[in-house]
Design an enzyme around this catalytic site. Structure first.
Site, short mmCIF file in Angstrom:
data_model
loop_
_atom_site.label_atom_id
_atom_site.label_comp_id
_atom_site.label_asym_id
_atom_site.label_seq_id
_atom_site.Cartn_x
_atom_site.Cartn_y
_atom_site.Cartn_z
N HIS A 134 1.75 4.50 -2.97
CA HIS A 134 1.72 5.92 -2.87
C HIS A 134 2.71 6.54 -3.64
O HIS A 134 2.67 7.68 -4.28
CB HIS A 134 1.60 6.59 -1.17
CG HIS A 134 0.34 6.29 -0.70
ND1 HIS A 134 -0.56 6.55 -0.97
CD2 HIS A 134 0.18 5.65 0.54
CE1 HIS A 134 -1.71 6.49 -0.35
NE2 HIS A 134 -1.13 5.85 0.81
N HIS A 163 0.73 -1.28 0.00
CA HIS A 163 0.08 0.10 0.10
C HIS A 163 0.90 1.29 0.05
O HIS A 163 0.75 2.11 -0.92
CB HIS A 163 -0.84 -0.05 1.18
CG HIS A 163 -1.68 1.50 1.43
ND1 HIS A 163 -3.00 1.52 1.00
CD2 HIS A 163 -1.36 2.57 1.97
CE1 HIS A 163 -3.33 2.58 1.30
NE2 HIS A 163 -2.38 3.18 1.90
N GLU A 164 1.85 1.37 0.99
CA GLU A 164 2.67 2.46 0.95
C GLU A 164 3.60 2.72 -0.17
O GLU A 164 3.79 3.91 -0.79
CB GLU A 164 3.48 2.65 2.33
CG GLU A 164 2.77 2.56 3.58
CD GLU A 164 1.80 3.65 3.83
OE1 GLU A 164 1.86 4.56 2.99
OE2 GLU A 164 0.72 3.46 4.43
N ASP A 202 -4.82 7.51 -1.47
CA ASP A 202 -5.85 6.54 -0.38
C ASP A 202 -7.31 6.57 -1.21
O ASP A 202 -7.61 7.64 -1.69
CB ASP A 202 -5.78 6.97 0.97
CG ASP A 202 -4.46 6.73 1.78
OD1 ASP A 202 -4.07 7.50 2.40
OD2 ASP A 202 -4.18 5.58 1.65
#
Length: 190
Positions: free
Chosen positions: A128, A124-125, A134
């Protein structure tokens, strides 16, 4: 990228086998790319500061490598300045992108202590850093739904829309090594 490699290998076997089946073999045109990863923009990451989460970071990077073709995440060589720095801390997980494909990721122990999956956090990170925002609240099938999917969600894979967005983010950047320009909002007369 592994799927394309397998597909390319299968195509080569079929082309080479075709004359054995009574057909005519035709040479592939020359001057193409050197292989599936030749067009990918390589981003390096340094997970030496990720402490106990280093294997989760490596797995998160591998998931992105399996999922998209225009960018490839590789561990930085010793002494090499990495595009992405990954650190462990006691806070909440977060990413601080400085530009597309560059920045710092924090794998926060607070979320891990609450029961969130470390590979999903890492993936997920890294998303980014690859230009994804998000998308909260969201279902477990959306990697970028992050914590809103709950602690029972362990899915570390981007969905089709997320993969497509990353592919688009890096589409113009692969061959030149520079990020593709970010899309701009265009006002629509109303």
């Amino acid at each position: 990228m592994h799927v394309r490699t397998l597909t390319g290998g299968l195509a080569a076997v079929l082309v080479m086998s075709f004359p054995l089946l009574g057909g005519q073999a035709v040479a592939a045109p020359s001057g193409g790319t050197a292989g599936p990863s030749a067009a990918a923009r390589v981003l390096t990451y340094d997970a030496t500061g990720a402490a106990e989460f280093r294997s989760a970071v490596d797995r998160g990077a591998a998931i992105w490598n399996e999922s998209v073709d225009t960018v490839e995440l590789r561990p930085a060589a010793s002494g090499q300045r990495a595009d992405i720095r990954v650190l462990a801390d006691s806070g909440w997980p977060r990413a601080l992108p400085t530009s597309l494909g560059k920045g710092t990721v924090y794998i926060g122990r607070q979320a891990v202590n609450q029961g969130y999956n470390t590979v999903r956090i890492s993936s997920h990170e890294l998303g980014h850093i690859l230009g994804l925002p998000d998308r909260k609240p969201g279902p477990c099938s959306s990697l970028m739904s992050g914590s809103s999917a709950g602690t029972s969600c362990t899915n570390p894979y981007p969905n089709a829309a997320e993969r497509e967005e990353v592919e688009g983010n890096f589409a113009g950047a692969a061959s030149t090594g520079t990020p593709a320009p970010a899309p701009r909002a265009v006002p629509v007369p109303g």
